[in-house]
Design an enzyme around this catalytic site. Structure first.
Site, mmCIF file in Angstrom:
data_model
loop_
_atom_site.group_PDB
_atom_site.id
_atom_site.type_symbol
_atom_site.label_atom_id
_atom_site.label_comp_id
_atom_site.label_asym_id
_atom_site.label_seq_id
_atom_site.Cartn_x
_atom_site.Cartn_y
_atom_site.Cartn_z
ATOM 1 N N HIS A 15 0.869 -1.180 0.000
ATOM 2 C CA HIS A 15 0.000 0.000 0.000
ATOM 3 C C HIS A 15 0.903 1.226 0.000
ATOM 4 O O HIS A 15 1.593 1.484 0.973
ATOM 5 C CB HIS A 15 -0.883 -0.042 1.255
ATOM 6 C CG HIS A 15 -1.719 1.184 1.477
ATOM 7 N ND1 HIS A 15 -3.065 1.221 1.191
ATOM 8 C CD2 HIS A 15 -1.411 2.419 1.945
ATOM 9 C CE1 HIS A 15 -3.542 2.431 1.500
ATOM 10 N NE2 HIS A 15 -2.551 3.176 1.953
ATOM 11 N N CYS A 61 -3.563 11.349 4.848
ATOM 12 C CA CYS A 61 -3.837 10.756 6.145
ATOM 13 C C CYS A 61 -3.866 11.880 7.165
ATOM 14 O O CYS A 61 -2.891 12.607 7.316
ATOM 15 C CB CYS A 61 -2.776 9.722 6.521
ATOM 16 S SG CYS A 61 -3.015 9.059 8.188
#
Ligand code: ZN
Length: 301
Positions: free
Chosen positions: A205, A238
């Site tokens: 990822h 994020c």
């Protein structure tokens, strides 16, 4: 059956949207799922059963999942941070449960408000107590680099990876470059080691914050990884990794693999359409190169 076949998981509906300020309407989220599905993607992270107080953007995950489950052959993953999220996801009929914690203490505390040991204990109990046949994906964040602690020593990463592998011999485990600051040689080295030690069960990822997303995907592939996360339009970020921007763009990853002769099972024009749709979501921070390359555009015409 081609020799090199990979699995791509679209994470835009979850990772791509979760840090956007204005609430993205449920219909828009479902449109993104549909566009990625029509482009040929058969695996998707559609949302997250987290506290809507902590991540308001994911408050409608139940509805998005319900719609996504209508697409035949689509494997829907939802993230679950804890037992409560697990129960919600199981009741909602998620195909795969995405667990997550960080390799580094400071990111785990910032992201999950608890220590790594506390996270691991709860997630272990979930894995051990789950009904037989439950499909998991255990995501380890900040495997390569942490926004607070910098480059993660390989040994620290391996310690946690080893503990996670011990929970279940077949569970899929994703190693995440949460900040996008992993180096390709580091990615290659880490995956070489984990494959040698615990077999081919790892996904990658990656984020593209530093422009190294595609290089890192190529390095992971070189080391034997065959499951990759990416987000159409390179949207993402994020909230708990300051400065981190989008996921590596799905269309960039697909272009890379097309150039390498690796089968992705996707439709290029439809993939670009999905990328454009994702990039146009108000508040999204799109990235990726292919949407801006005229020759890549022409290939879609
Ligand atoms: Zn991510």
């Amino acid at each position: 059956m081609t020799m090199h076949q990979i699995e791509l998981s679209e994470v835009g509906p979850r990772d791509g949207l979760q840090s956007i300020g204005p609430f993205v309407p449920t219909d828009t989220k479902i449109d993104l799922v549909r566009a990625a599905y029509e482009a040929g993607l058969r695996r998707m992270e559609v949302g997250s059963f987290v506290s809507p107080r902590a991540v308001p953007q994911m408050a409608d995950t139940g509805e998005v999942l319900k719609a996504a489950k209508q697409f035949e052959g689509l494997e829907c993953t939802v993230l679950v941070p804890n037992r409560r999220g697990f129960d919600l996801a199981m009741n909602a009929g998620a195909d795969r449960l995405g667990l997550f914690m960080s390799v580094t203490e400071s990111h785990n505390k910032a992201n999950l408000n608890r220590t790594r040991e506390e996270s691991f204990e709860e997630l272990s109990a979930i894995v051990r107590g789950a009904p037989k046949g439950t499909k998991f994906r255990f995501n380890l964040s900040c495997v390569f680099h942490c926004p607070f602690e910098g480059v993660v020593p390989d040994a620290d990463a391996f310690d946690w990876i080893e503990r996670v592998t011990a929970l279940d011999p077949y569970m899929e485990i994703a190693l995440a470059d949460t900040t996008g600051n992993a180096a390709p040689d580091q990615v290659k080295r880490v995956f070489d080691y984990v494959h040698r030690s615990w077999g081919l069960r790892f996904a990658f990822h990656g984020h593209d914050t530093y422009g190294m997303g595609v290089a890192n995907v190529a390095a992971a592939f070189e080391a034997g990884v065959r499951i990759f996360d990416a987000a159409s339009g390179g949207i993402g970020g994020c909230p708990f990794a300051p400065g981190a921007t989008g996921n590596v763009a799905m269309e960039d990853v697909v272009w890379l693999f097309a150039r390498m002769g690796v089968e992705t099972g996707t439709d290029w024009p439809k993939l670009l359409a999905a990328a454009d749709l994702a990039a146009a979501v108000p508040g999204a921070t799109p990235g990726g190169a292919m949407r801006r390359v005229p020759a890549a555009r022409h290939a879609a015409a």
